[in-house]
Design a protein around this motif. Sequence first.
Motif, PDB file in Angstrom:
ATOM      1  N   THR A  68       2.003  52.545  63.580  1.00 54.74           N
ATOM      2  CA  THR A  68       2.646  52.029  62.370  1.00 54.74           C
ATOM      3  C   THR A  68       4.080  52.528  62.340  1.00 54.74           C
ATOM      4  O   THR A  68       4.335  53.698  62.631  1.00 54.74           O
ATOM      5  CB  THR A  68       1.900  52.501  61.103  1.00 54.74           C
ATOM      6  OG1 THR A  68       0.560  51.999  61.152  1.00 54.74           O
ATOM      7  CG2 THR A  68       2.577  52.001  59.838  1.00 54.74           C
ATOM      8  N   TYR A  69       4.999  51.625  62.008  1.00 55.30           N
ATOM      9  CA  TYR A  69       6.423  51.955  61.918  1.00 55.30           C
ATOM     10  C   TYR A  69       6.953  51.423  60.596  1.00 55.30           C
ATOM     11  O   TYR A  69       6.569  50.337  60.172  1.00 55.30           O
ATOM     12  CB  TYR A  69       7.213  51.286  63.062  1.00 55.30           C
ATOM     13  CG  TYR A  69       6.727  51.660  64.433  1.00 55.30           C
ATOM     14  CD1 TYR A  69       7.286  52.737  65.110  1.00 55.30           C
ATOM     15  CD2 TYR A  69       5.710  50.938  65.049  1.00 55.30           C
ATOM     16  CE1 TYR A  69       6.834  53.084  66.380  1.00 55.30           C
ATOM     17  CE2 TYR A  69       5.258  51.286  66.321  1.00 55.30           C
ATOM     18  CZ  TYR A  69       5.824  52.358  66.977  1.00 55.30           C
ATOM     19  OH  TYR A  69       5.385  52.703  68.226  1.00 55.30           O
ATOM     20  N   THR A  70       7.850  52.173  59.985  1.00 54.76           N
ATOM     21  CA  THR A  70       8.520  51.698  58.780  1.00 54.76           C
ATOM     22  C   THR A  70       9.986  51.460  59.128  1.00 54.76           C
ATOM     23  O   THR A  70      10.635  52.340  59.706  1.00 54.76           O
ATOM     24  CB  THR A  70       8.409  52.723  57.631  1.00 54.76           C
ATOM     25  OG1 THR A  70       7.025  52.944  57.363  1.00 54.76           O
ATOM     26  CG2 THR A  70       9.086  52.196  56.377  1.00 54.76           C
ATOM     27  N   MET A  71      10.462  50.274  58.813  1.00 56.45           N
ATOM     28  CA  MET A  71      11.838  49.899  59.131  1.00 56.45           C
ATOM     29  C   MET A  71      12.503  49.353  57.865  1.00 56.45           C
ATOM     30  O   MET A  71      11.850  48.717  57.045  1.00 56.45           O
ATOM     31  CB  MET A  71      11.868  48.820  60.223  1.00 56.45           C
ATOM     32  CG  MET A  71      11.032  49.143  61.459  1.00 56.45           C
ATOM     33  SD  MET A  71      11.613  50.549  62.407  1.00 56.45           S
ATOM     34  CE  MET A  71      12.804  49.768  63.453  1.00 56.45           C
ATOM     35  N   ARG A  72      13.808  49.573  57.748  1.00 58.71           N
ATOM     36  CA  ARG A  72      14.569  49.083  56.600  1.00 58.71           C
ATOM     37  C   ARG A  72      15.256  47.774  56.949  1.00 58.71           C
ATOM     38  O   ARG A  72      15.674  47.566  58.084  1.00 58.71           O
ATOM     39  CB  ARG A  72      15.614  50.106  56.175  1.00 58.71           C
ATOM     40  CG  ARG A  72      14.989  51.427  55.718  1.00 58.71           C
ATOM     41  CD  ARG A  72      15.980  52.329  55.022  1.00 58.71           C
ATOM     42  NE  ARG A  72      16.452  51.794  53.762  1.00 58.71           N
ATOM     43  CZ  ARG A  72      15.745  51.778  52.629  1.00 58.71           C
ATOM     44  NH1 ARG A  72      14.520  52.234  52.617  1.00 58.71           N
ATOM     45  NH2 ARG A  72      16.266  51.291  51.529  1.00 58.71           N
ATOM     46  N   LEU A  73      15.384  46.905  55.958  1.00 57.71           N
ATOM     47  CA  LEU A  73      16.171  45.687  56.125  1.00 57.71           C
ATOM     48  C   LEU A  73      17.645  46.064  56.023  1.00 57.71           C
ATOM     49  O   LEU A  73      18.014  46.920  55.216  1.00 57.71           O
ATOM     50  CB  LEU A  73      15.833  44.671  55.037  1.00 57.71           C
ATOM     51  CG  LEU A  73      14.626  43.759  55.307  1.00 57.71           C
ATOM     52  CD1 LEU A  73      13.330  44.540  55.302  1.00 57.71           C
ATOM     53  CD2 LEU A  73      14.582  42.645  54.290  1.00 57.71           C
ATOM     54  N   ASP A  74      18.483  45.435  56.837  1.00 52.76           N
ATOM     55  CA  ASP A  74      19.916  45.721  56.751  1.00 52.76           C
ATOM     56  C   ASP A  74      20.543  44.851  55.663  1.00 52.76           C
ATOM     57  O   ASP A  74      19.869  44.069  54.983  1.00 52.76           O
ATOM     58  CB  ASP A  74      20.606  45.582  58.107  1.00 52.76           C
ATOM     59  CG  ASP A  74      20.690  44.146  58.622  1.00 52.76           C
ATOM     60  OD1 ASP A  74      20.438  43.191  57.859  1.00 52.76           O
ATOM     61  OD2 ASP A  74      21.035  43.984  59.807  1.00 52.76           O
ATOM     62  N   ALA A  75      21.848  44.983  55.495  1.00 58.39           N
ATOM     63  CA  ALA A  75      22.556  44.268  54.421  1.00 58.39           C
ATOM     64  C   ALA A  75      22.451  42.753  54.558  1.00 58.39           C
ATOM     65  O   ALA A  75      22.538  42.018  53.581  1.00 58.39           O
ATOM     66  CB  ALA A  75      24.021  44.698  54.388  1.00 58.39           C
ATOM     67  N   LYS A  76      22.233  42.275  55.783  1.00 53.98           N
ATOM     68  CA  LYS A  76      22.115  40.830  56.016  1.00 53.98           C
ATOM     69  C   LYS A  76      20.667  40.347  55.967  1.00 53.98           C
ATOM     70  O   LYS A  76      20.388  39.200  56.278  1.00 53.98           O
ATOM     71  CB  LYS A  76      22.736  40.461  57.368  1.00 53.98           C
ATOM     72  CG  LYS A  76      24.235  40.708  57.425  1.00 53.98           C
ATOM     73  CD  LYS A  76      24.787  40.325  58.776  1.00 53.98           C
ATOM     74  CE  LYS A  76      26.296  40.572  58.828  1.00 53.98           C
ATOM     75  NZ  LYS A  76      26.834  40.257  60.158  1.00 53.98           N
ATOM     76  N   GLY A  77      19.758  41.246  55.595  1.00 56.20           N
ATOM     77  CA  GLY A  77      18.352  40.869  55.485  1.00 56.20           C
ATOM     78  C   GLY A  77      17.586  40.876  56.796  1.00 56.20           C
ATOM     79  O   GLY A  77      16.478  40.368  56.877  1.00 56.20           O
ATOM     80  N   ARG A  78      18.171  41.478  57.828  1.00 55.90           N
ATOM     81  CA  ARG A  78      17.498  41.554  59.126  1.00 55.90           C
ATOM     82  C   ARG A  78      16.673  42.832  59.204  1.00 55.90           C
ATOM     83  O   ARG A  78      17.016  43.834  58.595  1.00 55.90           O
ATOM     84  CB  ARG A  78      18.524  41.544  60.266  1.00 55.90           C
ATOM     85  CG  ARG A  78      19.383  40.295  60.307  1.00 55.90           C
ATOM     86  CD  ARG A  78      20.501  40.429  61.303  1.00 55.90           C
ATOM     87  NE  ARG A  78      21.374  41.555  60.939  1.00 55.90           N
ATOM     88  CZ  ARG A  78      22.601  41.735  61.402  1.00 55.90           C
ATOM     89  NH1 ARG A  78      23.116  40.882  62.274  1.00 55.90           N
ATOM     90  NH2 ARG A  78      23.324  42.771  61.032  1.00 55.90           N
ATOM     91  N   VAL A  79      15.597  42.763  59.976  1.00 57.08           N
ATOM     92  CA  VAL A  79      14.796  43.956  60.219  1.00 57.08           C
ATOM     93  C   VAL A  79      14.560  44.060  61.720  1.00 57.08           C
ATOM     94  O   VAL A  79      14.334  43.049  62.388  1.00 57.08           O
ATOM     95  CB  VAL A  79      13.463  43.937  59.426  1.00 57.08           C
ATOM     96  CG1 VAL A  79      12.549  42.813  59.875  1.00 57.08           C
ATOM     97  CG2 VAL A  79      12.752  45.284  59.524  1.00 57.08           C
ATOM     98  N   SER A  80      14.653  45.276  62.236  1.00 56.32           N
ATOM     99  CA  SER A  80      14.420  45.511  63.660  1.00 56.32           C
ATOM    100  C   SER A  80      12.929  45.574  63.932  1.00 56.32           C
ATOM    101  O   SER A  80      12.198  46.292  63.250  1.00 56.32           O
ATOM    102  CB  SER A  80      15.062  46.827  64.102  1.00 56.32           C
ATOM    103  OG  SER A  80      16.465  46.727  64.036  1.00 56.32           O
ATOM    104  N   ILE A  81      12.498  44.821  64.939  1.00 58.31           N
ATOM    105  CA  ILE A  81      11.119  44.933  65.396  1.00 58.31           C
ATOM    106  C   ILE A  81      11.045  46.237  66.189  1.00 58.31           C
ATOM    107  O   ILE A  81      11.897  46.488  67.049  1.00 58.31           O
ATOM    108  CB  ILE A  81      10.743  43.730  66.275  1.00 58.31           C
ATOM    109  CG1 ILE A  81      10.847  42.441  65.465  1.00 58.31           C
ATOM    110  CG2 ILE A  81       9.339  43.896  66.850  1.00 58.31           C
ATOM    111  CD1 ILE A  81      10.735  41.187  66.306  1.00 58.31           C
ATOM    112  N   PRO A  82      10.050  47.100  65.932  1.00 58.33           N
ATOM    113  CA  PRO A  82       9.965  48.364  66.671  1.00 58.33           C
ATOM    114  C   PRO A  82       9.976  48.114  68.183  1.00 58.33           C
ATOM    115  O   PRO A  82       9.358  47.169  68.680  1.00 58.33           O
ATOM    116  CB  PRO A  82       8.629  48.949  66.210  1.00 58.33           C
ATOM    117  CG  PRO A  82       8.395  48.335  64.859  1.00 58.33           C
ATOM    118  CD  PRO A  82       8.970  46.957  64.946  1.00 58.33           C
ATOM    119  N   ALA A  83      10.697  48.960  68.915  1.00 58.04           N
ATOM    120  CA  ALA A  83      10.850  48.791  70.364  1.00 58.04           C
ATOM    121  C   ALA A  83       9.517  48.647  71.105  1.00 58.04           C
ATOM    122  O   ALA A  83       9.399  47.775  71.969  1.00 58.04           O
ATOM    123  CB  ALA A  83      11.676  49.943  70.943  1.00 58.04           C
ATOM    124  N   PRO A  84       8.474  49.438  70.779  1.00 53.09           N
ATOM    125  CA  PRO A  84       7.206  49.237  71.484  1.00 53.09           C
ATOM    126  C   PRO A  84       6.617  47.833  71.238  1.00 53.09           C
ATOM    127  O   PRO A  84       5.989  47.262  72.126  1.00 53.09           O
ATOM    128  CB  PRO A  84       6.290  50.319  70.912  1.00 53.09           C
ATOM    129  CG  PRO A  84       7.230  51.375  70.416  1.00 53.09           C
ATOM    130  CD  PRO A  84       8.427  50.621  69.909  1.00 53.09           C
TER     131      PRO A  84
END
Length: 128
Positions: free
Chosen positions: A14-30
Amino acid sequence: MRGSTGAMDRFVSTYTMRLDAKGRVSIPAPYRAVLAKDGTEFLYCHPSLAGPALDAGGNRLLAEIEALIDRYPPYSEAREELAAALYGTSETLRIDPEGRVVLSEGLKAHAGITDAVAFVGLGHKFQI
């Protein structure tokens, strides 16, 4: 000897990621590595039928959906309803060169996403 379906071929953890200012979210590298190994250059995503989450993945998720729908007779009401629920509400999200996707407003609303998301591995797919 391990088979070809080891942990590197599955979405785990499980990974928690933040949305950036443009509404994008990074898919965890694994997870990106699993998608790449699956031959997927996109993220297939649909509102979960089980609650306020999104089911996401690549070719294996699509294969599971097709197998599920194929269990029902062609043109049956159950088949049409399931196809509409899984295909009619789904989106194919482009993964940018930095490994990010933009979640649509509809997907975010279904999952209650505002500023951060949790990616939860479920083997052949993951939930957001």
